[in-house]
Structure formats: structure tokens, C-alpha cells
Write an enzyme that holds these catalytic residues in place. Structure first.
Site, PDB file in Angstrom:
ATOM      1  N   ASP A  82     -29.720  -5.561 -19.533  1.00  0.00           N
ATOM      2  CA  ASP A  82     -29.198  -6.591 -20.433  1.00  0.00           C
ATOM      3  C   ASP A  82     -28.104  -6.024 -21.345  1.00  0.00           C
ATOM      4  O   ASP A  82     -27.794  -4.832 -21.313  1.00  0.00           O
ATOM      5  CB  ASP A  82     -30.377  -7.149 -21.247  1.00  0.00           C
ATOM      6  CG  ASP A  82     -30.238  -8.633 -21.557  1.00  0.00           C
ATOM      7  OD1 ASP A  82     -29.111  -9.156 -21.503  1.00  0.00           O
ATOM      8  OD2 ASP A  82     -31.266  -9.263 -21.886  1.00  0.00           O
ATOM      9  N   ASP A  92     -27.741 -17.813 -20.957  1.00  0.00           N
ATOM     10  CA  ASP A  92     -29.059 -18.144 -20.389  1.00  0.00           C
ATOM     11  C   ASP A  92     -29.176 -19.602 -19.943  1.00  0.00           C
ATOM     12  O   ASP A  92     -28.656 -20.515 -20.580  1.00  0.00           O
ATOM     13  CB  ASP A  92     -30.146 -17.866 -21.426  1.00  0.00           C
ATOM     14  CG  ASP A  92     -30.326 -16.375 -21.659  1.00  0.00           C
ATOM     15  OD1 ASP A  92     -29.561 -15.573 -21.074  1.00  0.00           O
ATOM     16  OD2 ASP A  92     -31.226 -16.009 -22.437  1.00  0.00           O
TER      17      ASP A  92
HETATM   18  C1  GLA Z   1     -31.239 -12.197 -22.582  1.00  0.00           C
HETATM   19  C2  GLA Z   1     -31.157 -12.428 -21.078  1.00  0.00           C
HETATM   20  C3  GLA Z   1     -32.368 -13.208 -20.617  1.00  0.00           C
HETATM   21  C4  GLA Z   1     -33.643 -12.444 -20.982  1.00  0.00           C
HETATM   22  C5  GLA Z   1     -33.671 -12.146 -22.473  1.00  0.00           C
HETATM   23  C6  GLA Z   1     -34.802 -11.195 -22.834  1.00  0.00           C
HETATM   24  O1  GLA Z   1     -31.144 -13.393 -23.279  1.00  0.00           O
HETATM   25  O2  GLA Z   1     -29.979 -13.103 -20.743  1.00  0.00           O
HETATM   26  O3  GLA Z   1     -32.325 -13.467 -19.227  1.00  0.00           O
HETATM   27  O4  GLA Z   1     -33.678 -11.253 -20.233  1.00  0.00           O
HETATM   28  O5  GLA Z   1     -32.456 -11.543 -22.910  1.00  0.00           O
HETATM   29  O6  GLA Z   1     -34.848 -10.907 -24.194  1.00  0.00           O
END
Ligand code: GLA
Length: 407
Positions: A153, A208
Site C-alpha cells: 500500500d 478504494d
Molecule cells: C487502503 C487500500 C485498501 C486497504 C486499506 C487498508 O485504503 O487502498 O485496499 O488495503 O488501505 O488499510
């Protein structure tokens, strides 16, 4: 004797060690078709523990998902505890008391693979220790545990350069010596499609996903996106995807609260995009409809087609969009998407709608060649391209067809 030993050592260094340092690249060939699996985040967020992961592995087998091609059981954020006195990352001792090696062994014994999550910054998005400064040590640790997939990430990365940060972890994984699929989760901020193919096997293209078909959720400094919003953001990116290097429009929300039609449309579109198929629901408790969608072999085959061509929008007819995806053996997947909430009638005269794709350099002229049509969701033959298609597509639903050249 001494000389021979010395020469052998030098030879060993030249053959094995130097290439690792100089031309280090990702492990090739781990994702020749889009990866399929499950990830904890969309449904469970930070609530992960070893009991859940074991039960999900069990369910992946008993639900038929393993038979349908799903392999990876991926633990997202919040599995981490603290680093030990030597800097080694340890799992949260309350949530993962048996340790990660035992969990990997459990998952592997089912014929499945285990994924973990980390972050290029000093902390993950959920506030757990990130890998910054510990990349090689973390990669060695994952390899020793038997991890098969790393989602990496982009939170808390301060002034890091994205390509450089992902390259460091790619080199670290390679040096650790275990084939691990590398999933770049950088949200598309630094155009990973332009530099990700040599570094990893898939890269997120957007922020997301949210479990809605057509919405934007505003969190102040960032948004999360509905299915249609993410779909629209993929349009300029299709030329970057292909075997072993995929655009990732995020993990799926099938079974997380949308209607059955919306789930079916979401899944169909992800298959048309040659997207990684990472389920994000509680697969231990799925409705028959959700199971049917996630395990539909003929629709999955469109996603997993070996040519690995990301589909394109070929026509727009009011609220209906026509997506096409060239497939092997001169076949073609065609998906009529109804973006509106009300049913729409579609009349589509194939002979007046030739399809050509400049990216994959293929074309389909239905005046010259006739194709048999199969309705994939209904698993039924549906005539040929010799006569115009007439159909009603439900609100927020799809009609998904496979066209095969008639002999
Ligand atoms: C980010 C990523 C998500 C998830 C969260 C976890 O937002 O894009 O897919 O992995 O972190 O904290």
C-alpha cells in the site's frame, strides 16, 4: 585446490549474485492470467484473525471457489503486531497466536496460497508498522513464512518516490528467493501503469471501491467509488494491461450489499476488463446467488482468457453501453451494460456494427463472418449474428454474450 575453490566462488557470484543486484526484476510468469482469490479488507476491514483466515480457506474449497480457479487467501491490513528487538515484523499475537508459518501451512495444505499486506511507508493505512527501511528484512520474513502474494500500500509515504519505493520492494522480494505475486496498491496517483509492468504483477488504478453501483462517497480528503465510477476510470488504461501485468480496478464487492443484478453486472464488467478477481465478501456465508455469480465458469473464462486483452467500450446507445473483449480462437465477449435503473430494450444489428480494436489489432466484421451467440449467464445458445439481437436488459444489469465463429 584453493584456486579452484576461489574460482568457483567467483563463478557463483557472477552467475547468481550479480544478476540479482544488477538486473533484478520481478518474478516473471506468476500472473499470466489475472490473479483470482479473496481479500479480507472490503468486508472485514481491520477485524482479521487466524480463525477467520482458516475458515475462509475452508470455505474457498467447500463453496466451489477453488474449483472455479480462486487460489489466493489474502490478509489485508491489521495482521501486524510490533517489530521484535532485531527489527523482524511479528503478527499481532492475540489475533494470530499460532504464527504466520502455521497459517501458511494450513492454507497450502488445501491447495491454496496465502497473501499478506504491507505498506511502502512507515505505517500502514491502518496504523500498523509499514515496511519503509525494512524492505529486505520483511521480504525475507514473508518468504520464510511461505507467503505467496504481497499487496503493498501507499499510506504514510511522505516524500517517497513511488516507482523507487515499489522497485525497492520488488528487488527485495526477488532477493528473498520465493516467487511472490507483487500487487502494487498505489491508487493510480503516480500512473503505475506507465512503470509497473517490470516491477509487479498488478497495480491499483483508482482509490478504494465502495459497495454501491453508482455513487461517490466523500471522506473529506479522499473519495471511494462505486462500480460505474471505477469502470469509467479504466477507459484510458487498457493498452497497459496484459499477461503478468494487470490493471487492478480494486477488489470485488460482490455479496457485500448490492442487488443481485448489480453484483452480476459488477462481476461481468470486471471479467470484461481482465481484472484480478479478488472476492471481498464473507465467503463463509454466501447466498446461492452470490456463489453462482462468483463461481460462474463461463463468465470467469472471459476474464481468464489467455490473450489477456482488457475489454473496451465499443458503442453507447443511450443508457446502454456495449463492451467487447477479444478472446482466443477468434471469439469475442460482448457485454451490454444498462447504466440506468430501469429496464432498457436493446436492438443491435450486428451487420451494421463491425468491431475493431486498434490496441489488440483485431476486427470483427459480421457481414463477412457469422458467429454463434451464447448467453453466458443463462448458459444457453442464443442464435447467430446473422439476425439483429433483440433483448431487454434489466436496470443496473447486463446481458453477457460469447460470439464464436461459425464453421
Ligand atoms: C487502503 C487500500 C485498501 C486497504 C486499506 C487498508 O485504503 O487502498 O485496499 O488495503 O488501505 O488499510
Amino acid at each position: 585446490m584453493k584456486n579452484t575453490l576461489f574460482n568457483n566462488l567467483v563463478l557463483f557470484a557472477v552467475l547468481f549474485l550479480l544478476p540479482l543486484q544488477a538486473g533484478a526484476q520481478k518474478y516473471k510468469g506468476l500472473a499470466l492470467t489475472p490473479p483470482m482469490g479473496w481479500n479480507s479488507w472490503n468486508h472485514f476491514a481491520c477485524n482479521v484473525d487466524e480463525k477467520l483466515i482458516r475458515e475462509v480457506a475452508d470455505a474457498m474449497v467447500s463453496s466451489g471457489m477453488k474449483d472455479a480457479g480462486y487460489r489466493y487467501v489474502n490478509i489485508d491490513d491489521c495482521w501486524q503486531g510490533a517489530r521484535d528487538s532485531m527489527g523482524f515484523i511479528r503478527p499481532d499475537p492475540e489475533r494470530f497466536p499460532s504464527g504466520m508459518k502455521a497459517l501458511a501451512d494450513y492454507v497450502h495444505a488445501k491447495g491454496l496460497k496465502l497473501g499478506v499486506y504491507s505498506d511502502a511507508g512507515w505505517k500502514t493505512c491502518g496504523g500498523r508498522p509499514g515496511s519503509r527501511g525494512y524492505e529486505y528484512q520483511d521480504a525475507l520474513t514473508y518468504a520464510a513464512w511461505g507467503v505467496d502474494y504481497l499487496k503493498y500500500d501507499w499510506c504514510n509515504t511522505d516524500a517517497l518516490n513511488a516507482k523507487g519505493a515499489y522497485l525497492t520492494m520488488s528487488h527485495a522480494l526477488e532477493a528473498a528467493g520465493r516467487p511472490i505475486v507483487f500487487s502494487l496498491c498505489e491508487w493510480g496517483d503516480n500512473k503505475p501503469w506507465e512503470w509497473g509492468a517490470e516491477i509487479g504483477h498488478l497495480w491499483r488504478t483508482t482509490g478504494d471501491i465502495y459497495h454501491c453501483f453508482d455513487c461517490v462517497v466523500n471522506y473529506g480528503t479522499w473519495n471511494s467509488w462505486g462500480v460505474l465510477q471505477i469502470l469509467d476510470m479504466q477507459k484510458p488504461l487498457r493498452q497497459y494491461a496484459g499477461p503478468d501485468h494487470w490493471n487492478d480496478p480494486d477488489m470485488m464487492e460482490v455479496g457485500n450489499g448490492m442487488s443481485v443484478a448489480e453484483d452480476r453486472a459488477h462481476f461481468s464488467l470486471w471479467c470484461m476488463l481482465a481484472a484480478p478477481l479478488i472476492a471481498g465478501n464473507d465467503i463463509r456465508k454466501m447466498s446461492p446467488e452470490t456463489t453462482e455469480i462468483l463461481t460462474h465458469q463461463e463468465v470467469i473464462a472471459v476474464d481468464q482468457d489467455p490473450l489477456g486483452i482488457q475489454g473496451l467500450m465499443s458503442r453507447k446507445l443511450g443508457d446502454i453501453e456495449v463492451y467487447v473483449k477479444p478472446l482466443s480462437d477468434n471469439a469475442l465477449a460482448v457485454c451490454f451494460l444498462n447504466r440506468s435503473k430501469v429496464p432498457q430494450e436493446v436492438v443491435f444489428d450486428w451487420s451494421k456494427n463491425p468491431i475493431s480494436d486498434a490496441v489488440s489489432n483485431v476486427s470483427y466484421d459480421f457481414r463477412k463472418n457469422e458467429y454463434s451467440i451464447r448467453d453466458l449467464w443463462l448458459k444457453k445458445e442464443a442464435g447467430t449474428t446473422g439476425t439483429p439481437l433483440k433483448a431487454v436488459v434489466g436496470g443496473h444489469d447486463v446481458l453477457m454474450l460469447k460470439l464464436t465463429p461459425k464453421k
